[in-house]
Write a protein that holds these residues in place. Structure first.
Motif, PDB file in Angstrom:
ATOM      1  N   GLN A  43       0.806  -1.220   0.000  1.00 10.79           N
ATOM      2  CA  GLN A  43       0.000   0.000   0.000  1.00 10.79           C
ATOM      3  C   GLN A  43       0.837   1.267   0.000  1.00 10.79           C
ATOM      4  O   GLN A  43       0.593   2.205   0.748  1.00 10.79           O
ATOM      5  CB  GLN A  43      -0.960  -0.002   1.210  1.00 10.79           C
ATOM      6  N   ASN A  44       1.867   1.276  -0.852  1.00  7.88           N
ATOM      7  CA  ASN A  44       2.608   2.509  -1.098  1.00  7.88           C
ATOM      8  C   ASN A  44       2.904   2.588  -2.586  1.00  7.88           C
ATOM      9  O   ASN A  44       2.859   1.581  -3.301  1.00  7.88           O
ATOM     10  CB  ASN A  44       3.884   2.604  -0.260  1.00  7.88           C
ATOM     11  N   ALA A  45       3.188   3.795  -3.042  1.00  4.03           N
ATOM     12  CA  ALA A  45       3.312   4.036  -4.481  1.00  4.03           C
ATOM     13  C   ALA A  45       4.450   3.233  -5.107  1.00  4.03           C
ATOM     14  O   ALA A  45       4.293   2.650  -6.190  1.00  4.03           O
ATOM     15  CB  ALA A  45       3.521   5.530  -4.737  1.00  4.03           C
ATOM     16  N   VAL A  46       5.601   3.182  -4.439  1.00  6.48           N
ATOM     17  CA  VAL A  46       6.762   2.475  -4.996  1.00  6.48           C
ATOM     18  C   VAL A  46       6.456   0.993  -5.161  1.00  6.48           C
ATOM     19  O   VAL A  46       6.730   0.393  -6.205  1.00  6.48           O
ATOM     20  CB  VAL A  46       8.001   2.682  -4.107  1.00  6.48           C
ATOM     21  N   ASP A  47       5.860   0.395  -4.129  1.00  6.08           N
ATOM     22  CA  ASP A  47       5.555  -1.031  -4.187  1.00  6.08           C
ATOM     23  C   ASP A  47       4.512  -1.324  -5.267  1.00  6.08           C
ATOM     24  O   ASP A  47       4.596  -2.351  -5.955  1.00  6.08           O
ATOM     25  CB  ASP A  47       5.048  -1.501  -2.818  1.00  6.08           C
ATOM     26  N   THR A  48       3.561  -0.426  -5.431  1.00  3.91           N
ATOM     27  CA  THR A  48       2.545  -0.612  -6.465  1.00  3.91           C
ATOM     28  C   THR A  48       3.175  -0.606  -7.858  1.00  3.91           C
ATOM     29  O   THR A  48       2.859  -1.444  -8.712  1.00  3.91           O
ATOM     30  CB  THR A  48       1.472   0.484  -6.373  1.00  3.91           C
ATOM     31  N   VAL A  49       4.098   0.325  -8.090  1.00  4.95           N
ATOM     32  CA  VAL A  49       4.779   0.401  -9.380  1.00  4.95           C
ATOM     33  C   VAL A  49       5.618  -0.851  -9.624  1.00  4.95           C
ATOM     34  O   VAL A  49       5.573  -1.455 -10.700  1.00  4.95           O
ATOM     35  CB  VAL A  49       5.659   1.668  -9.467  1.00  4.95           C
ATOM     36  N   LEU A  50       6.378  -1.274  -8.605  1.00  6.13           N
ATOM     37  CA  LEU A  50       7.236  -2.451  -8.755  1.00  6.13           C
ATOM     38  C   LEU A  50       6.415  -3.715  -9.024  1.00  6.13           C
ATOM     39  O   LEU A  50       6.790  -4.538  -9.868  1.00  6.13           O
ATOM     40  CB  LEU A  50       8.099  -2.633  -7.508  1.00  6.13           C
ATOM     41  N   ASN A  51       5.307  -3.866  -8.305  1.00  2.00           N
ATOM     42  CA  ASN A  51       4.471  -5.050  -8.533  1.00  2.00           C
ATOM     43  C   ASN A  51       3.802  -5.021  -9.904  1.00  2.00           C
ATOM     44  O   ASN A  51       3.608  -6.064 -10.531  1.00  2.00           O
ATOM     45  CB  ASN A  51       3.411  -5.165  -7.435  1.00  2.00           C
ATOM     46  N   THR A  52       3.486  -3.823 -10.383  1.00  2.00           N
ATOM     47  CA  THR A  52       2.910  -3.703 -11.718  1.00  2.00           C
ATOM     48  C   THR A  52       3.916  -4.130 -12.783  1.00  2.00           C
ATOM     49  O   THR A  52       3.590  -4.898 -13.699  1.00  2.00           O
ATOM     50  CB  THR A  52       2.464  -2.254 -11.986  1.00  2.00           C
ATOM     51  N   LEU A  53       5.154  -3.661 -12.649  1.00  2.00           N
ATOM     52  CA  LEU A  53       6.200  -4.046 -13.594  1.00  2.00           C
ATOM     53  C   LEU A  53       6.484  -5.538 -13.518  1.00  2.00           C
ATOM     54  O   LEU A  53       6.724  -6.195 -14.539  1.00  2.00           O
ATOM     55  CB  LEU A  53       7.473  -3.247 -13.314  1.00  2.00           C
ATOM     56  N   ARG A  54       6.437  -6.081 -12.322  1.00  2.00           N
ATOM     57  CA  ARG A  54       6.675  -7.508 -12.144  1.00  2.00           C
ATOM     58  C   ARG A  54       5.571  -8.320 -12.817  1.00  2.00           C
ATOM     59  O   ARG A  54       5.834  -9.325 -13.496  1.00  2.00           O
ATOM     60  CB  ARG A  54       6.743  -7.827 -10.653  1.00  2.00           C
ATOM     61  N   LEU A  55       4.326  -7.875 -12.648  1.00  2.00           N
ATOM     62  CA  LEU A  55       3.208  -8.558 -13.284  1.00  2.00           C
ATOM     63  C   LEU A  55       3.352  -8.550 -14.800  1.00  2.00           C
ATOM     64  O   LEU A  55       3.155  -9.576 -15.465  1.00  2.00           O
ATOM     65  CB  LEU A  55       1.894  -7.889 -12.878  1.00  2.00           C
ATOM     66  N   GLN A  56       3.747  -7.414 -15.356  1.00  2.00           N
ATOM     67  CA  GLN A  56       3.923  -7.315 -16.802  1.00  2.00           C
ATOM     68  C   GLN A  56       5.023  -8.262 -17.289  1.00  2.00           C
ATOM     69  O   GLN A  56       4.860  -8.958 -18.300  1.00  2.00           O
ATOM     70  CB  GLN A  56       4.256  -5.875 -17.189  1.00  2.00           C
ATOM     71  N   SER A  57       6.152  -8.271 -16.580  1.00  2.41           N
ATOM     72  CA  SER A  57       7.270  -9.135 -16.971  1.00  2.41           C
ATOM     73  C   SER A  57       6.871 -10.609 -16.936  1.00  2.41           C
ATOM     74  O   SER A  57       7.224 -11.387 -17.833  1.00  2.41           O
ATOM     75  CB  SER A  57       8.474  -8.908 -16.050  1.00  2.41           C
ATOM     76  N   CYS A  58       6.135 -10.995 -15.895  1.00  3.10           N
ATOM     77  CA  CYS A  58       5.778 -12.407 -15.744  1.00  3.10           C
ATOM     78  C   CYS A  58       4.726 -12.843 -16.758  1.00  3.10           C
ATOM     79  O   CYS A  58       4.766 -13.975 -17.244  1.00  3.10           O
ATOM     80  CB  CYS A  58       5.322 -12.670 -14.311  1.00  3.10           C
TER      81      CYS A  58
END
Length: 318
Positions: free
Chosen positions: A238-253
């Protein structure tokens, strides 16, 4: 006037320390790297008098500090006496593939990993292109692998990178191992990109987080994928950095799903670090990799001996 809070003061001190430690950036121009598209990759010629046994390839995936998992995988292979005939790797997986292919055994690699701190591998710089130059990492790899060319390693090895302008994955099969692994681990926006023969190269995980297809192109008959990134993705913090990182991770996977599924055997250890930049859980990561790989050993041995006809992917892990 209110005094600065202790938290603010600590953050300011860390920022000041980073500024004081940072140096001037040096261009990462490496024109001796031989980076090939998938359709141009060819197997290395087999030694004269070799057997016709199936060639085992291992595709070591990227995933930052999760890379200690690869050590456990190598330990399980070493104990079982299973040689790796072809190694490919992305980002931290490129490091694992390179160290193994250079001829280092599990015990030697484990010793190197235990002695090395993360700050030995980071060279902070002032640059519009990134906060880390990447050359310290390259120098360290070159030193531990004996300064040889990738093509001279006893095990054929390929290092994945992304041509960020052409939008294609490439495989480095020839050149300086330090420069190759540096390029494969060049996180866009954080590490200064590598320039090579008119190409701008960044992290191989952008387009090939687990380089299964490259392992086959290099001549592997049976490919084991070691995925350390796309298994157990933790809940958002529930913070902006973690949201961005998880979004990029989802895209990569999602992008990597078909390639990972094309492996004969998938090893996906159950490990997710509490801190994505800390080395403190290296022992837990190694243990998770060892457990998952050990569970896969019977299936790998069966496929190598031909006692079981391939029926699709066998998955081990979470």
């Amino acid at each position: 006037m209110a005094l600065p809070s202790p938290r603010f003061s600590a953050a300011a001190a860390l920022a000041l320390l980073a500024v004081l430690l940072a140096g001037c950036a040096k261009p990462n121009r490496y024109d001796d790297l031989n980076a090939l598209p998938l359709d141009a990759v060819r197997p290395r010629a087999a030694p004269a008098g070799g057997t016709a046994a199936p060639r085992l390839g291992v595709a070591f995936g990227g995933g930052g500090v999760r890379g200690f998992v690869h050590l456990g995988v190598l330990k399980a292979f070493d104990e079982a006496g299973i040689p790796i005939d072809v190694a490919t790797g992305t980002s931290v997986g490129a490091l694992a593939a390179t160290l193994h292919a250079s001829g280092l055994g599990y015990a030697e690699i484990a010793g190197i990993a235990q002695r090395t701190g993360r700050f030995e591998l980071i060279d902070l710089v002032f640059s519009r292109e990134g906060a880390i130059n990447g050359r310290a990492y390259a120098d360290w790899i070159r030193n531990v692998t004996g300064g040889r060319n990738l093509r001279d390693f006893p095990v054929p090895v390929g290092i994945t990178v992304t041509d960020i302008e052409a939008g294609i994955p490439l495989l480095i099969v020839d050149g300086d191992p330090g420069e190759a692994v540096q390029a494969s681990a060049t996180v866009p926006g954080t590490v200064i990109p590598v320039q090579s023969k008119g190409r701008t190269l960044v992290d191989g995980g952008v387009l090939s987080i687990v380089p299964v297809r490259f392992a086959r192109a290099m001549g592997a008959d049976i490919v084991v994928a070691v995925d350390i990134f796309c298994g157990r993705i933790p809940p958002l913090k529930q913070n902006a950095v973690d949201t961005v990182l998880n979004t990029l991770r989802l895209q990569s996977c999602l992008l990597a799903r078909d390639e990972i599924a094309s492996a004969d055997i998938l090893i996906r250890p159950d490990f997710e670090p509490d801190d994505p930049v800390s080395f403190s859980q290296r022992d837990a990561a190694i243990a998770a990799g060892y457990a998952a790989a050990k569970a896969a050993i019977p299936e790998i041995q069966a496929r190598l001996t031909g006692s079981r006809a391939p029926t699709g992917q066998a998955a081990v892990g979470n």
